[in-house]
Design a protein around this motif. Structure first.
Motif, short mmCIF file in Angstrom:
data_model
loop_
_atom_site.label_atom_id
_atom_site.label_comp_id
_atom_site.label_asym_id
_atom_site.label_seq_id
_atom_site.Cartn_x
_atom_site.Cartn_y
_atom_site.Cartn_z
N ASP A 1 32.70 39.42 61.36
CA ASP A 1 31.42 40.34 61.46
C ASP A 1 31.92 41.84 61.65
OD1 ASP A 1 29.59 38.35 60.88
OD2 ASP A 1 29.27 38.06 62.99
N ASP B 1 33.21 43.00 58.01
CA ASP B 1 32.39 42.95 56.70
C ASP B 1 31.29 43.80 56.89
OD1 ASP B 1 30.32 41.79 58.36
OD2 ASP B 1 30.78 39.90 57.52
N ALA B 2 30.52 44.38 55.79
CA ALA B 2 29.95 45.37 55.59
C ALA B 2 28.43 45.01 56.09
CB ALA B 2 29.68 46.10 54.24
N ASP B 3 28.24 43.92 56.10
CA ASP B 3 26.60 43.58 56.31
C ASP B 3 26.37 43.36 57.84
OD1 ASP B 3 27.00 40.94 57.53
OD2 ASP B 3 27.52 40.31 55.32
N GLU C 1 27.30 41.22 65.69
CA GLU C 1 27.04 42.42 65.01
C GLU C 1 26.47 43.32 65.93
OE1 GLU C 1 27.76 43.01 61.96
OE2 GLU C 1 28.13 41.42 60.66
N ASN D 1 31.79 47.39 60.84
CA ASN D 1 31.45 47.16 59.48
C ASN D 1 32.36 47.77 58.44
OD1 ASN D 1 29.43 45.52 60.57
ND2 ASN D 1 27.81 47.21 60.45
CA LIG Z 1 29.50 43.19 59.82
#
Ligand SMILES: [Ca+2]
Length: 315
Positions: A149, A152-154, A164, A179
């Motif tokens: 998390d 990663d970009a999301d 997140e 991110n």
């Molecule tokens: Ca993320």
């Protein structure tokens, strides 16, 4: 009133002059000693600073030197293994007023944390490999979700154990998830539940590289091989390492052929016998000061050029 004779006056004047001369001599000696002490202190500080600057310059020069070593001894597109000269550790060699030494590590001998930031098959196999590694190191495998998390970009939380923006914003010191890929492994200390103790355990087996990378089976430690190949136990991984140290793997197919069992699952895209990323560590001593330079080298995409310095630090 008693009148003093001329002789008595002369005697007293002479005594006062002697006392005054002695006081002046003592004062002069004190001033001279103070000046000498200040001068020695200034010279000492100046020498220390000079040694510090020279040690740092030498350590940085050492990094440049390793670029040539990698260029000459780990040629692009060729098999990279630990029997090549780049892998030799240079012990502290005496030089004028000090010493210099260092070593190069194949960064692709480790699992690349930043593979988790992609959606490729390499990401899937790296996630599974990291979960096996964390379990072997007695660390919670859920930490792999937390790290995923972070890079990663999301903003979708991975369960279980993910975190997140919402989790980081709710902390006493509110922050956000990166991110984005991390530049240094040490940045993972900002991730939920990753503390210094778990970082110390995992640090020898992970890297933070700016592009998706495969593990070089010729340089990976047994722990990384065992994590990369599902079903490969630590003892079998150690035997593979002993075997490849005598006869390096010539290809991924060669590696697969020499696995103890043909049914062991491997994602071939996550394995390689070549490397493009190298970590460098140099120590230079001058006088009583020590400087350490660290750097990450990436093989240049332009043929005939020395590796690029992705980052470097000196302290
Ligand atoms: Ca993320």
């Amino acid at each position: 009133m008693m009148l003093l004779s001329d002789a008595s006056c002369r005697s007293r004047s002479s005594g006062a002059a002697v006392v005054m001369a002695m006081l002046l001599a003592a004062l002069a000696a004190t001033i001279a000693a103070t000046l000498l002490w200040q001068q020695q202190r200034w010279i000492g500080e100046h020498q220390h600073r000079r040694d510090q600057v020279q040690a740092q310059a030498l350590a940085m020069a050492g990094v440049q030197w390793t670029r040539q070593i990698v260029f000459d001894n780990a040629p692009a597109g060729n098999v990279v293994h630990l029997g090549q000269p780049w892998a030799l550790r240079l012990p502290a060699m005496p030089i004028e007023n000090g010493s210099i030494g260092g070593y190069i590590v194949d960064a692709q001998s480790r699992l690349n944390i930043n593979n988790l930031s992609t959606t490729s098959t390499t990401a899937t196999s790296t996630r599974a490999a990291l979960q096996r590694l964390f379990a072997a190191l007695a660390l919670p495998p859920n930490l792999v979700n937390t790290i995923t998390d972070w890079v990663d970009a999301d903003d979708k939380t991975s369960d279980p154990g993910g975190a997140e923006d919402a989790w980081y914003l709710a902390q006493p010191i509110a922050t956000l998830a990166a991110n984005a890929p991390v530049r240094r492994v040490g940045e993972l200390l900002l991730v939920r539940d990753v503390g210094p103790a778990s970082m110390a355990r995992v640090r020898p087996f992970v890297a933070a590289l700016d592009a998706p990378t495969a593990v070089n089976v010729n340089t990976a430690p047994a722990e990384v091989l065992a994590a990369t190949v599902a079903g490969l136990d630590p003892a079998a991984a150690a035997l593979l390492v002993a075997s490849r140290d005598k006869t390096p793997f010539t290809s991924v197919a060669d590696f697969k052929a020499r696995l103890p069992r043909p049914d062991l699952a491997t994602d071939e895209t996550s394995l390689d016998v070549r490397s493009d990323w190298f970590e460098v560590s140099i120590e230079a001593q001058q006088g009583d000061t020590l400087a350490r330079a660290r750097a990450l080298l990436r093989r240049s995409p332009t043929a005939g050029e020395w590796p690029v310095v992705v980052w470097q630090t000196v302290e």
